[in-house]
Write a protein that holds these residues in place. Sequence first.
Motif, PDB file in Angstrom:
ATOM      1  N   UNK A 153       0.822  -1.210   0.000  1.00 53.99           N
ATOM      2  CA  UNK A 153       0.000   0.000   0.000  1.00 53.99           C
ATOM      3  C   UNK A 153       0.854   1.257   0.000  1.00 53.99           C
ATOM      4  N   UNK A 154       1.997   1.207   0.675  1.00 49.53           N
ATOM      5  CA  UNK A 154       2.884   2.375   0.740  1.00 49.53           C
ATOM      6  C   UNK A 154       3.361   2.772  -0.652  1.00 49.53           C
ATOM      7  N   UNK A 155       3.668   1.765  -1.460  1.00 47.10           N
ATOM      8  CA  UNK A 155       4.227   2.036  -2.787  1.00 47.10           C
ATOM      9  C   UNK A 155       3.248   2.749  -3.705  1.00 47.10           C
ATOM     10  N   UNK A 156       1.945   2.566  -3.492  1.00 49.43           N
ATOM     11  CA  UNK A 156       0.968   3.153  -4.415  1.00 49.43           C
ATOM     12  C   UNK A 156       0.333   4.422  -3.885  1.00 49.43           C
ATOM     13  N   UNK A 157       0.573   4.779  -2.624  1.00 46.93           N
ATOM     14  CA  UNK A 157      -0.054   5.971  -2.054  1.00 46.93           C
ATOM     15  C   UNK A 157       0.527   7.228  -2.702  1.00 46.93           C
ATOM     16  N   UNK A 216       6.554  11.220  14.726  1.00 45.31           N
ATOM     17  CA  UNK A 216       6.376  12.656  14.874  1.00 45.31           C
ATOM     18  C   UNK A 216       6.114  13.328  13.533  1.00 45.31           C
ATOM     19  N   UNK A 217       5.291  14.364  13.551  1.00 42.53           N
ATOM     20  CA  UNK A 217       4.949  15.054  12.307  1.00 42.53           C
ATOM     21  C   UNK A 217       6.131  15.800  11.711  1.00 42.53           C
ATOM     22  N   UNK A 218       7.182  15.990  12.510  1.00 47.12           N
ATOM     23  CA  UNK A 218       8.338  16.726  12.011  1.00 47.12           C
ATOM     24  C   UNK A 218       9.282  15.873  11.194  1.00 47.12           C
ATOM     25  N   UNK A 219       9.027  14.555  11.134  1.00 50.59           N
ATOM     26  CA  UNK A 219       9.936  13.682  10.395  1.00 50.59           C
ATOM     27  C   UNK A 219       9.883  13.971   8.905  1.00 50.59           C
ATOM     28  N   UNK A 220      10.956  13.601   8.217  1.00 51.98           N
ATOM     29  CA  UNK A 220      11.009  13.807   6.775  1.00 51.98           C
ATOM     30  C   UNK A 220       9.849  13.107   6.105  1.00 51.98           C
ATOM     31  N   UNK A 221       9.232  13.813   5.171  1.00 54.14           N
ATOM     32  CA  UNK A 221       8.133  13.216   4.422  1.00 54.14           C
ATOM     33  C   UNK A 221       6.788  13.436   5.065  1.00 54.14           C
ATOM     34  N   UNK A 222       6.747  14.110   6.226  1.00 56.47           N
ATOM     35  CA  UNK A 222       5.489  14.258   6.935  1.00 56.47           C
ATOM     36  C   UNK A 222       4.684  15.462   6.459  1.00 56.47           C
ATOM     37  N   UNK A 223       5.155  16.146   5.440  1.00 54.20           N
ATOM     38  CA  UNK A 223       4.401  17.289   4.948  1.00 54.20           C
ATOM     39  C   UNK A 223       3.240  16.868   4.055  1.00 54.20           C
ATOM     40  N   UNK A 224       3.092  15.549   3.839  1.00 53.66           N
ATOM     41  CA  UNK A 224       1.967  14.990   3.110  1.00 53.66           C
ATOM     42  C   UNK A 224       1.881  15.494   1.682  1.00 53.66           C
ATOM     43  N   UNK A 225       2.984  15.933   1.143  1.00 52.18           N
ATOM     44  CA  UNK A 225       2.981  16.361  -0.248  1.00 52.18           C
ATOM     45  C   UNK A 225       2.980  15.165  -1.172  1.00 52.18           C
ATOM     46  N   UNK A 226       2.944  15.402  -2.466  1.00 49.52           N
ATOM     47  CA  UNK A 226       2.963  14.299  -3.430  1.00 49.52           C
ATOM     48  C   UNK A 226       4.186  13.417  -3.224  1.00 49.52           C
ATOM     49  N   UNK A 227       4.024  12.147  -3.497  1.00 49.53           N
ATOM     50  CA  UNK A 227       5.064  11.161  -3.259  1.00 49.53           C
ATOM     51  C   UNK A 227       6.041  11.119  -4.436  1.00 49.53           C
ATOM     52  N   UNK A 228       6.679  12.287  -4.717  1.00 44.56           N
ATOM     53  CA  UNK A 228       7.623  12.361  -5.818  1.00 44.56           C
ATOM     54  C   UNK A 228       8.958  11.745  -5.414  1.00 44.56           C
ATOM     55  N   UNK A 229       9.705  11.223  -6.412  1.00 44.42           N
ATOM     56  CA  UNK A 229      11.029  10.687  -6.137  1.00 44.42           C
ATOM     57  C   UNK A 229      12.004  11.834  -5.910  1.00 44.42           C
ATOM     58  N   UNK A 230      12.807  11.713  -4.850  1.00 39.47           N
ATOM     59  CA  UNK A 230      13.819  12.723  -4.566  1.00 39.47           C
ATOM     60  C   UNK A 230      15.087  12.371  -5.343  1.00 39.47           C
ATOM     61  N   UNK A 231      15.329  13.080  -6.443  1.00 42.34           N
ATOM     62  CA  UNK A 231      16.480  12.777  -7.286  1.00 42.34           C
ATOM     63  C   UNK A 231      17.757  13.238  -6.618  1.00 42.34           C
ATOM     64  N   UNK A 232      18.738  12.368  -6.568  1.00 43.83           N
ATOM     65  CA  UNK A 232      20.038  12.687  -6.005  1.00 43.83           C
ATOM     66  C   UNK A 232      21.122  12.480  -7.040  1.00 43.83           C
ATOM     67  N   UNK A 280       0.181  10.375  -1.843  1.00 46.91           N
ATOM     68  CA  UNK A 280       0.439  11.510  -0.955  1.00 46.91           C
ATOM     69  C   UNK A 280       1.245  11.123   0.283  1.00 46.91           C
ATOM     70  N   UNK A 281       1.827   9.940   0.292  1.00 46.57           N
ATOM     71  CA  UNK A 281       2.718   9.531   1.374  1.00 46.57           C
ATOM     72  C   UNK A 281       2.045   9.610   2.741  1.00 46.57           C
TER      73      UNK A 281
END
Length: 522
Positions: free
Chosen positions: A15-19, A88-104, A21-22
């Motif tokens: 389920x995580x992979x298809x969500x 905690x809501x302060x963790x990375x990814x907790x802004x509930x934005x689109x689940x875009x790939x973070x390119x590095x 909005x993370x």
Amino acid sequence: MTFAITQNCCTDAACVAVCPVNCIHPTPGERDFGTTETLYIDPGACIDCGACADACPVDAVHPVAELTPAQQPYAGINAAYFEGTGRPASEAGADHGPNFHAWGAPSFDRVLPADFAPLRVAIVGTGPAGMYAAEDLLLHTRSEVTLVDRLPAPGGLIRYGVAPDHPATKRIGETFARFHTHPRVRLHLGLDVGTHITADELAAHHDAVIYAVGAASDRRLGIPGEDLPGSIAATTFVAWYNAHPEVAPDAVDLSSDRVVVVGNGNVALDVARILVADPDSLAGTAIAGHALEELRRSKVREVVLLGRRGPEHAACTGTELLALKNLPGVDLVVDDHDARIGTAIDAAGAAGAAHKAGLFQDVPREAVDWSAPPRAAGGRRRIVFRFHSEPLALHGDGHLRAVRVTSGAGDARGAGEAGEAGEREIPAGLALRAIGYRGVPQAGLPFDEESGTVPHEGGRVTGRPGTYVVGWIKRGPSGGIGTNRRCAAETVGTLLADAVAGRLPAPTGGARAFRRLARRRR
């Protein structure tokens, strides 16, 4: 309308992979993944797309508005995880934005299928651990996979360990079964490594061998009378009602009115639930015919769950306990024999929905009179939780008659029949030990007796090149179905790294020769 994850969650993380909005946590990249009882959906971030429900292999995700009365508490459990009791809501990814790939920065150190010739890999065991490893190899490499299982039907604990009244959990077996007929898979059933063929013979016909044999035995109590007739392992009982071919149809006798189950983990709750369930409610499930008939004849009216520690340390998951509270025709009782029990339950209830012991707050507490026959008012049955109590001995003359247990400091009834202060006897004709599984030695492989596992490094078996382990034989009997996905990924990653480095022994026999060998020996 948001969604919520309910009882059957296998933490597979599909389920995580298809969500989009993370909003499902913990994710495989977060520190809590694999340690929480379930995954959780953030109601403040869910956009009601339903992608998670479609992807769930065990039908555990449902719209909150469509939850049954028995399922309603799961909405609160999901929300509570995001209210300071979990991530905690302060963790990375907790802004509930689109689940875009973070390119590095680009990386070129990944192992790719082109880095080595196609491999022939044997996997011993067709339960979740073995099938996650097979899935990884088949979807990401050009490997040919030989599946080997000593039993006449595949599935491992999915087939023989999941309770028949959990059909949604069993459904994940369908996900794995699609690989049984994959064009690069050969399935050998009824073939036992160590009996029909040796570990060396299997290795000689494959580039690598992965053992996914689980934990086939049970932990023992180590107390007097444990081997009396009427004392069996809960694993035997589970195998009995699941029609395991190595457990006789007459292995279980339900002619006693009281059963004592030592332990209060999920297996213990499964056993208790089946013992007191209405047989008609099980008739449409995958339960073994002989088990259903014995349950119809059953005289069991009470099941006692013994827990060595308090309710705040109950080994079961909150989701399974919650489901137990909604069994029709069954009463739940907490034996209030120790003052610490009520204190722990009340404290947890005041702390909120995320505290498991708080689920006992609305369960009646009473000082159970063990000298009286089990109550069966109105034909109802009951389950008694007895915390801060552990078995000391099993008594009987040719057959189990009673279980002697420790009695809490607040027990005003004294010694009872046991004759020693701080002890008492609970009359019972059947006792089931449900204190955990244990791995057994595998022919040709090293074995750690203390942990019941095969020594390894990242899944690579110590001192045996080309041999690997995954699942409970690798890490011990811990974690649910989905835990095996990450476990398998580590082992397969180690195997592929060895392939690239040229550390895999060259096989001396081919796939056709192995099939001939298997046919001759089986």
